[in-house]
Scaffold this motif. Structure first.
Motif, short mmCIF file in Angstrom:
data_model
loop_
_atom_site.label_atom_id
_atom_site.label_comp_id
_atom_site.label_asym_id
_atom_site.label_seq_id
_atom_site.Cartn_x
_atom_site.Cartn_y
_atom_site.Cartn_z
N LEU A 101 0.82 -1.22 0.00
CA LEU A 101 0.00 0.00 0.00
C LEU A 101 0.85 1.26 0.00
CD1 LEU A 101 -2.78 -0.88 2.61
CD2 LEU A 101 -2.91 -0.99 0.13
N PRO A 153 3.21 4.24 -0.91
CA PRO A 153 3.59 4.92 -2.15
C PRO A 153 5.08 4.72 -2.42
CG PRO A 153 3.28 6.51 -0.37
CD PRO A 153 2.88 5.17 0.17
N ILE A 211 -5.78 8.94 1.95
CA ILE A 211 -4.94 7.74 2.09
C ILE A 211 -5.81 6.48 2.16
CG2 ILE A 211 -3.37 6.53 3.69
CD1 ILE A 211 -2.17 9.32 4.34
N GLU A 244 3.26 10.39 -5.36
CA GLU A 244 2.12 9.60 -4.86
C GLU A 244 1.87 9.84 -3.38
OE1 GLU A 244 3.35 5.59 -5.44
OE2 GLU A 244 3.07 5.64 -7.59
N TYR A 245 2.82 10.53 -2.73
CA TYR A 245 2.73 10.69 -1.28
C TYR A 245 1.64 11.69 -0.91
CZ TYR A 245 4.54 10.43 3.47
OH TYR A 245 4.68 10.19 4.82
N1 ADE Z 1 -0.03 5.02 2.69
C1 ADE Z 1 0.43 5.23 3.92
N2 ADE Z 1 0.84 6.49 4.06
C2 ADE Z 1 0.62 7.12 2.89
C3 ADE Z 1 0.82 8.44 2.42
N3 ADE Z 1 1.32 9.40 3.21
N4 ADE Z 1 0.50 8.71 1.16
C4 ADE Z 1 -0.02 7.76 0.39
N5 ADE Z 1 -0.26 6.52 0.77
C5 ADE Z 1 0.07 6.19 2.02
#
Ligand code: ADE
Length: 340
Positions: free
Chosen positions: A23, A25, A192, A30-31
């Motif tokens: 899961l 990124p 998220i 993508e964060y």
């Molecule tokens: N999964 C866990 N933390 C995340 C984040 N900050 N951004 C995207 N996906 C995530």
């Protein structure tokens, strides 16, 4: 009392790590959330890449479960670098570190989790490695002692810690880049959770996402863990789709209340109230009463309670607030209401 609780930010190890990896990124783009950190890191990564240099040593700090390790993986990925993972408690003697350092290639990233738990001789060994990319090895002892200088390939150290205050100034100053992670607001957690649900091919309605976000203590790792629990519940008690009703029922079964507190949080608060009249009381005394480690309370339990204003820290110790009494539906000590 067990600290391996569902809303703890602490990793539960093996299976969960594997699950989280899928899961997680893998790119900065993508964060979700921590916008300032991501904006600054994007510049650092791009600049280092353009100069074809390793990125500067980086210290990431903040409560567990907020994405420090994820970000170390992302930096390595964005830099096209190899990531070598270790942790403070694993590097017991300077010799342990020596093996790791001498095997590093140019541009490699060494990630040390829980870096505040490094033994001081190991930490001191890191100083010259970080600053000059060389280490001195003492050969033999006494009158035959000799010091051998070993050059290292330029590398990047990424340290992660829940408590930057526990790192000495000399150590902290050797990191060129320092970033502090804060708890995520519910909007970011909603994003998220929706992203994770999509990746898990799980149908979940907007209300359930919002409910989960509120109850995740500002922590993505917790959000993903809760998502797994409601997914199980919806599969067993329904058609597999998560809605506000079965989502709330699942969380109730897990003992998580509407503010996202679990039994451990509530016990922390009720201990201060019942044994210490609401405080102020030192964290050591709370830990002794709860039969829990001070570090766990300070790193895992307390930060969120401070963040949401159920506890305050005073010179004399921790104190619960009026808000905590109200949340727990407990009476303030008679005649002392003005103190909270
Ligand atoms: N999964 C866990 N933390 C995340 C984040 N900050 N951004 C995207 N996906 C995530």
């Amino acid at each position: 009392m067990s600290v391996e609780r569902i809303i703890s930010g602490k990793s539960l190890g093996g299976v969960e790590e594997k699950y989280n990896l899928t899961l997680r990124p893998s790119k900065l783009a993508e964060y979700i959330g921590q916008k300032e950190i991501i904006a600054k890191l994007s510049i650092s990564v791009r600049a280092a890449r353009e100069r074809q240099e390793p990125i500067e040593h980086t210290l990431l700090y903040g409560p567990p479960g907020l994405g420090k390790t994820t970000l170390a993986f992302i930096i390595a990925n964005e830099m096209g670098a190899r990531l070598i993972v270790s942790s403070g408690p694993a590097l017991v003697r300077p010799a342990d570190l020596l093996g790791v350092l001498t095997n590093l290639e140019r541009g490699d990233i060494l990630f040390i989790d829980e870096i505040h738990r490094l033994a001081s001789p190991v930490e001191e060994y890191l100083y010259s490695a970080m600053e000059d990319f060389r280490i001195s090895i003492n050969l033999d002892k006494g009158i035959y002692s000799k010091v051998m200088e070993v050059p290292l390939k330029p590398f990047t150290l990424i340290g992660a810690t829940t408590r930057s205050g526990l790192l000495g100034t000399a150590f902290r100053e050797r990191f060129g880049i320092l970033h502090h992670f804060d708890f995520y607001p519910p909007e970011d957690l909603c994003e998220i959770i929706s992203r994770s649900a999509k990746m898990l091919e799980l149908e979940i309605d907007r209300e359930a996402v919002a409910e989960l976000a509120i109850r995740s203590r500002g922590t993505p790792r917790t959000a993903n863990r809760l998502l797994r629990r409601v997914r199980d519940y919806a599969q067993v008690h329904g058609d597999g789709k998560v809605n506000r009703v079965n989502g709330a029922a699942a969380l109730k079964m897990e003992g998580i209340d509407e503010c996202g507190l679990d039994q451990v949080d509530r016990k922390f608060l009720t201990t201060i109230i019942e044994y210490y009249d609401g405080g102020p009381v030192g964290i050591e005394a709370i830990a002794a009463t709860l039969n829990e480690e001070v570090d766990t309370l300070a790193d895992v339990v307390e930060p969120y309670l401070l963040k949401v204003g159920f506890v305050i820290r005073t010179r004399q110790g921790r104190k619960v607030t009026k808000k905590a009494f109200e949340h727990l539906r407990l009476e303030m000590p008679a005649g002392q209401e003005h103190l909270f």
